[in-house]
Design a protein around this motif. Structure first.
Motif, PDB file in Angstrom:
ATOM      1  N   MET A 111      88.202  33.522   3.562  1.00 20.03           N
ATOM      2  CA  MET A 111      86.886  33.682   3.024  1.00 20.03           C
ATOM      3  C   MET A 111      86.933  33.644   1.517  1.00 20.03           C
ATOM      4  O   MET A 111      87.717  33.794   0.720  1.00 20.03           O
ATOM      5  N   HIS A 112      85.889  33.335   0.919  1.00 21.85           N
ATOM      6  CA  HIS A 112      85.799  33.023  -0.393  1.00 21.85           C
ATOM      7  C   HIS A 112      84.450  33.896  -0.792  1.00 21.85           C
ATOM      8  O   HIS A 112      83.590  34.331  -0.066  1.00 21.85           O
ATOM      9  N   ALA A 113      84.366  34.261  -2.224  1.00 18.96           N
ATOM     10  CA  ALA A 113      83.193  35.073  -2.656  1.00 18.96           C
ATOM     11  C   ALA A 113      82.408  33.847  -3.440  1.00 18.96           C
ATOM     12  O   ALA A 113      82.751  33.083  -4.176  1.00 18.96           O
TER      13      ALA A 113
ATOM     14  N   LYS B 104      79.206  38.682  -8.336  1.00 20.31           N
ATOM     15  CA  LYS B 104      79.043  38.230  -6.633  1.00 20.31           C
ATOM     16  C   LYS B 104      77.622  38.371  -6.381  1.00 20.31           C
ATOM     17  O   LYS B 104      76.955  39.438  -6.612  1.00 20.31           O
TER      18      LYS B 104
ATOM     19  N   GLN C 133      90.782  29.298  -7.213  1.00 18.61           N
ATOM     20  CA  GLN C 133      91.534  30.039  -6.684  1.00 18.61           C
ATOM     21  C   GLN C 133      92.330  31.026  -7.699  1.00 18.61           C
ATOM     22  O   GLN C 133      93.198  30.838  -8.457  1.00 18.61           O
ATOM     23  N   TYR C 134      91.869  32.372  -7.684  1.00 14.97           N
ATOM     24  CA  TYR C 134      92.593  33.611  -8.488  1.00 14.97           C
ATOM     25  C   TYR C 134      93.681  34.264  -7.655  1.00 14.97           C
ATOM     26  O   TYR C 134      93.447  34.076  -6.307  1.00 14.97           O
ATOM     27  N   ASP C 135      94.321  35.242  -8.175  1.00 13.37           N
ATOM     28  CA  ASP C 135      95.215  36.000  -7.448  1.00 13.37           C
ATOM     29  C   ASP C 135      94.543  36.884  -6.246  1.00 13.37           C
ATOM     30  O   ASP C 135      94.882  37.322  -5.443  1.00 13.37           O
ATOM     31  N   HIS C 136      93.338  37.268  -6.885  1.00 13.08           N
ATOM     32  CA  HIS C 136      92.465  38.474  -6.287  1.00 13.08           C
ATOM     33  C   HIS C 136      91.495  37.709  -5.158  1.00 13.08           C
ATOM     34  O   HIS C 136      90.580  38.155  -4.441  1.00 13.08           O
ATOM     35  N   GLY C 137      91.655  36.261  -5.113  1.00 12.35           N
ATOM     36  CA  GLY C 137      90.810  35.498  -4.176  1.00 12.35           C
ATOM     37  C   GLY C 137      90.128  34.175  -4.606  1.00 12.35           C
ATOM     38  O   GLY C 137      90.148  33.818  -5.624  1.00 12.35           O
ATOM     39  N   LEU C 138      89.518  33.255  -3.627  1.00  4.69           N
ATOM     40  CA  LEU C 138      88.757  32.268  -3.942  1.00  4.69           C
ATOM     41  C   LEU C 138      87.467  32.564  -4.385  1.00  4.69           C
ATOM     42  O   LEU C 138      86.855  33.145  -3.459  1.00  4.69           O
ATOM     43  N   LEU C 139      87.000  31.758  -5.335  1.00  4.14           N
ATOM     44  CA  LEU C 139      85.544  32.187  -5.809  1.00  4.14           C
ATOM     45  C   LEU C 139      84.949  30.677  -5.940  1.00  4.14           C
ATOM     46  O   LEU C 139      85.398  29.790  -6.210  1.00  4.14           O
TER      47      LEU C 139
END
Length: 125
Positions: free
Chosen positions: A1-3, A37, A72-78
């Motif tokens: 999932m991405h934000a 977000k 893609q960051y360590d904390h998620g896909l943006l």
């Protein structure tokens, strides 16, 4: 999932609204344009306007989408939407940590990697 993230690139008289991300947050210490977000059901443009008001205290209007990119960051896909915005009250002062930076200053600021295509675009214009 991405934000879905919306960024307000606020420009006034060839200066841009920029802040430094606070410690204790993702990407702390990096320069940033106001944004965050999108809420469920909120358009990216509306999110950019809302986030700018919440973070900087400035009321802006979204003029045009400059760029949309995924990162893609360590904390998620943006999924990041960058909107050119203009202040509705240009004499209003932004709240800290935001300030007005000259276009040439953007090259010296340490923005997150996902901002590279945007800063290149802004510096080329």
């Amino acid at each position: 999932m991405h934000a879905i993230v919306a960024i307000a690139v606020v420009r006034h008289q060839d200066r841009f609204l920029v802040g430094i991300r606070p410690f204790g947050t993702a990407l702390a210490g990096f320069a940033e344009f106001p944004g965050g977000k999108a809420h469920p059901g909120e358009s990216p443009a509306a999110a950019a306007v809302r986030e700018c008001r919440e973070e900087s205290g400035l009321t802006v209007e979204a003029v045009d989408e400059l760029l949309c990119t995924a990162h893609q960051y360590d904390h998620g896909l943006l999924e990041i939407h960058f909107f050119e915005c203009r202040p509705t009250h240009p004499t209003q002062r932004p709240k800290s940590p935001f300030h007005w930076a000259e276009r040439k200053e953007l090259a010296q600021l340490n923005f997150p990697p996902a901002n590279a295509p945007l800063t290149a675009l802004l510096l080329a214009n």
